[in-house]
Design an enzyme around this catalytic site. Structure first.
Site: not given
Length: 331
Positions: A55, A60, A164, A190
């Site tokens: 994931d 990120y 999410s 999520q």
């Protein structure tokens, strides 16, 4: 291999595709800021121990000015090096608000197209198995969002869709629109979920969605598969087994030992320690098993600072708790 771990799995699907998801999902929030050797070592370990779902997200290690390089790039290079693209379920996200302004919306067709294309390029692949919208904007009609996402599926760039940090009501609205217009629906959600109780306010981000009693009841009713992030309560239970409450990192205390949840979470910690001692496993394994053995269809995203922690967490891959034990922990 002696004592080989057999990873538990669950399924995420739509009318076109079916994905087999590892119950323990490798989280990559910070791997772009690690040295490449360390990041590769962690992914090697995850794969060796049976994990097959990674994931990540466009933001990120790619959001703050101090970030070194996007996590997606590291993942792409690792998969290319080992020729593993066909074996790994890639879960990534787009549509995250810009740095420093979490209330801003980035869900236009152009923004999502840009995010997806950049993700594909960084991951060195031409498709994503599971594509999530990182945040919602409830001021936008769900229809135009679902039209954009369906076009990604039609183009073969995405297999399944996820939401999410969306509320269940918005997911239901989106899926109803998709059904009425023959579009691809969301197949998973999520959210933040762990044995440790917290809230968006405790997390210092009101745009997050955290599991609570109301959400849990709705998820049981709707049977929407869940990816649980921060699934180990930022290491709360493992850390309490090693140090005093006063020694805990400030973020752990802010999120899980605030005035409104301290007593609750310390009582849960006591239960975790009891089961950990009974089964001769770490508190991390017990806290992860609460999710992987839950009546809800779910996987736990794990993010570890070193390989030793990852190896310990992966022991939850084939560890089981009874329904009564899961209920007792969650009470």
């Amino acid at each position: 291999m002696k004592g080989r771990i057999v990873m538990k799995t669950f399924q995420i699907m739509n009318d076109r595709h079916q994905l087999k998801i590892s119950k323990l999902i490798f989280g990559t929030t910070y791997i772009g800021n690690m040295e490449q050797q360390q990041a590769f070592e962690q992914m090697d370990t995850y794969y060796r121990l049976g994990g097959r779902c990674i994931d990540t997200a466009r933001i990120y290690s790619n959001l703050e000015p101090t970030d070194k390089r996007p996590s997606e790039e590291v993942i792409g290079e690792w998969m290319e090096k080992h020729h593993l693209r066909q074996e790994i379920v890639i879960s990534t996200k787009g549509g995250h608000p810009p740095y420093g302004n979490m209330n801003a919306s980035r869900l236009t067709k152009r923004e999502l197209e840009t995010d997806l294309q950049q993700s594909l390029q960084a991951l060195k692949t031409d498709y994503v198995d599971l594509y999530w919208l990182h945040r919602d904007d409830e001021n936008l009609p769900v229809g135009e969002i679902m039209e954009t996402l369906h076009a990604f599926v039609e183009a073969g760039k995405v297999r399944c869709l996820g939401a999410s940090n969306w509320s269940i009501d918005r997911i239901e609205q989106a899926n109803q629109y998709a059904k009425e217009h023959q579009l691809t629906p969301f197949s998973a959600s999520q959210i933040q979920w762990s044995l440790g109780k917290t809230t968006p306010k405790n997390m210092s981000d009101e745009t997050l969605v955290c599991m609570n009693t109301e959400n849990y009841t709705q998820y049981l009713k709707k049977q929407i598969p869940i990816f649980a992030f921060e699934s180990q309560a930022k290491g709360l239970f493992s850390k309490l087994a090693q140090m005093s409450e006063a020694e805990l990192p400030i973020k752990v205390k802010q999120r899980f030992l605030a005035a409104d949840n301290r007593d609750i979470n310390l009582a849960i910690a006591s239960k975790v320690m009891k089961l950990a001692q009974q089964y001769q496993v770490s508190p991390a394994v017990i806290s992860l098993a609460y999710i992987t053995c839950n009546p809800l269809t779910a996987g736990a995203i794990i993010g570890c600072s070193n390989t030793k922690q990852l190896e310990d967490s992966m022991k939850a891959a084939d560890f089981g708790l009874s329904e009564n034990e899961v209920n007792w922990l969650g009470d």
